[in-house]
Design an enzyme around this catalytic site. Structure first.
Site: not given
Ligand code: AGP
Length: 608
Positions: A2, A27, A75, A485, A488, A603
């Site tokens: 946090c 954080r 968090w 990795k 992406e 994300k």
């Molecule tokens: C991984 O580097 C990616 N950002 C993506 O594949 C991610 O793992 C996927 O979208 C699943 O996300 P989550 O773990 O939040 O469910």
């Protein structure tokens, strides 16, 4: 993890505290709150959600008057994100307010003791225990009360504290969680990290463990546990604001790659007590575990790759058949699920739409669902029948690294735990595996030491059009993650192939100079892998080998070899993935790309 801030000085505190919290949202960001010393009493305002909710509630702090206060961005670890669980937490009379970063490991016993003494609790948090303990020992002298509380707390804490009858003063305490003090013309600050105060000052004091701070507008004093005043030297911070948020790292991704030893440690250690794995949080009896006939593992992206790797581990250890599915496929294929089975849904965010839908499909079919999730109180955490949290802390970079590694660690715990209960492994092997688990963080740390070599190699291949990863068994799962990795964040086309599959078509893709990464950490498959690597090399490929120390024959075949420490074969993905994360990171850097926010991605994919 946090973020806490505190301020006392000559300006209005609330806007300054909100500004500081905005620099600490990395954080934690599921709820936030302020406590400001008003004319008569301490005014506390808290909000669920991102910091902007609190900013809107308080008109960016202008609705709260006072020049002394504390703030917190959360968090969640104990208690779901909510207003009542948000910090600051107070004693019943609201004459003491506390913000806390860390985990109080003995909070349950302290809470039971306080309840017996007549204290009433509002929240589910460990932090509220601190507020009531301070109340219990407070007789007008803050230092006295604080030191009495400190000797009763086990765990980690950085605290900001207000006492109503000590206006203008902020008290702070530190044990294991970070805490700094800043001195500026506007007044004095406490914070979890440098970014929160960099706008006002670069003069900071780093608070050591078991030290206490008493801060006033124009004076800062430090004390030890014996209440003796101690002198401290200030430090001048050279970082710029952005670098500071990343703890000095250039990108959140690199910071999170380097946080993996701690993240894995934090995920494993609360579940290993005196050499025994303790997993009550699974909510399964030994009978239910013994009756298990099948495990279904579901995820997306990297979480899916964890499922792929975990299948090899779980099947070998538990002798339970494991099926693996992409969540986006599982949710629509009307799966046939056996009775006495377990569905494990893995998700960092706990908000991935496909994974939530897959979870609901499994529950619709009446199968128990376990979530392995990094965000406390997220949808998957709430919808699953039970949840095994990973303690990676907030993961900011779109490309997951530390969450992936903690998910693997969680799967190892489950596999060994189930194997012991189902008596598939001897006590000796159980002890050996548990002991090796505890060594993983340090071994991950050792792999990180190879960063320079990997960066050098990444720069040589940053202009590639295609890069392939090959592996067998567990190493195939690792190859899939390494390939994702790279794709992406560098936008280079890449595929991972089961090495034994090359001769069935894909080897036609190999041309002179194409980089092929051969992952070969599984002893029983090593020679087979060497043969597959020779196959692609004889067709012109440039070979990077990734294996464990001792397999020096790899250098007879590979043009460049990366070694990782030996570990139990079940756990090698946790080590082999690190060089692949670093490789992807440095290729993307060499290509001048936005590593933390790659194009087209988010994300958390909360839509289909
Ligand atoms: C991984 O580097 C990616 N950002 C993506 O594949 C991610 O793992 C996927 O979208 C699943 O996300 P989550 O773990 O939040 O469910």
């Amino acid at each position: 993890m946090c973020g806490i801030v505190g301020y006392t000085g000559h300006e209005q505190a609330a806007p300054i505290l909100l500004d500081g919290l905005s620099k600490l949202e990395y954080r934690g960001y599921d709820s936030a709150g302020l406590a400001i010393e008003g004319k008569e009493n301490i005014e506390v305002v808290k909000a669920k959600g991102r910091l902007r909710v609190l900013e809107e509630m308080t008109d960016n702090g202008n609705a709260l008057s006072g020049t002394c206060g504390i703030g917190h961005t959360r968090w969640a670890t104990h208690g779901v994100p909510s207003v009542v669980n948000a910090h600051p937490h107070c004693n019943k009379k609201k004459t003491i307010a506390v913000v806390h970063n860390g985990i109080i490991e003995n909070y349950q016993s302290l809470k039971e003791h306080l309840i017996k003494k007549g204290y009433e609790f509002e929240s589910e948090t460990d932090t509220e225990v601190i507020a009531h303990l301070l109340d219990r020992y407070y007789e007008g002298e803050p230092l006295e009360a604080i030191t009495k509380v400190m000797v009763r707390l086990n765990g980690s804490y950085a605290l900001g504290i207000l006492f109503e009858d000590h206006p203008g003063k902020v008290f702070a305490v530190r044990k294991d969680s970070p805490m700094i003090v800043g001195s500026a013309p506007e007044g004095n600050f406490i914070a979890s990290d440098v970014p929160a105060i960099l706008k006002y000052t670069r003069t900071v004091y780093f608070v050591n463990n078991m030290e206490i701070v008493c801060m006033e507008a124009d004076n800062i004093s430090f004390y030890n546990l014996d209440k003796e005043q101690i002198e401290k030297e200030s430090t001048t911070i050279a970082w710029d604001a952005e670098a500071a948020e990343k703890g000095g790292y250039e990108h959140f991704m690199l910071k999170e790659i380097y946080e993996q030893p701690k993240a894995v440690q934090d995920t494993l250690s609360p579940r290993i007590k005196d050499g025994q794995i303790v997993l009550e949080e699974l909510g399964m009896t030994e009978e239910e575990i013994k009756k298990l006939r099948r495990i279904y593992m579901i995820g997306c992206g990297s979480a899916y790759h964890v499922c792929i790797s975990a299948r090899y581990v779980l099947e070998k250890l538990t002798k339970i058949p494991v099926e693996v599915d992409l969540a986006s496929e599982f949710r629509y294929r009307d799966p046939i699920l056996e009775e006495n089975s377990l569905v494990i849904v893995i998700s960092q965010s706990g908000e991935t739409a496909d994974s939530i839908a897959a979870l609901k499909e499994a529950k619709r079919k009446g199968v128990r669902v376990l979530g392995i999730v990094n965000v406390v109180g997220s949808s998957i955490a709430r919808e699953a029948d039970s949840v095994l949290y990973t303690w990676a802390g907030p993961e900011i970079s779109v490309a997951t690294t530390k969450a992936y590694s903690t998910q693997l660690a969680a799967c190892y715990l489950i596999g060994i735990y189930f194997a012991k209960i189902r008596q598939n492994i001897s006590d000796e092997l159980y002890e050996k595996l548990v002991e090796e688990l505890t060594k993983l963080p340090e071994k991950i740390q050792r792999v990180l030491g190879d960063k320079e070599r990997i960066q050098w190699f990444a720069n040589k291949f940053a202009a590639s059009k295609d890069i392939f990863f090959i592996g067998r068994g567990l190493d195939y799962g690792t190859s899939m993650e390494g390939s994702l990795k790279l794709k992406e964040i560098s936008y280079i086309h890449s595929e991972a192939y089961a090495a034994g599959e090359l001769k069935h078509g894909t080897i036609s893709l190999i041309e002179k100079g194409i980089l092929v990464v051969g992952v070969a950490t599984q002893p029983e498959l090593y020679e087979k892998m060497i043969s597959n690597m020779v196959e692609v090399k004889s067709r012109g490929a440039f070979l990077m080998g990734l294996t464990t120390y001792g397999n020096y024959s790899m250098e007879d075949t590979a043009n460049f070899t990366v070694y990782v420490p030996k570990t139990e074969s079940y756990f090698t993905t946790s080590l082999a993935v690190i060089p692949l994360q670093l490789f992807a990171y440095y290729v993307a850097i060499a290509r001048g790309l936005d590593v933390d926010k790659p194009r087209n991605l988010a994300k958390s994919v909360t839509v289909e």
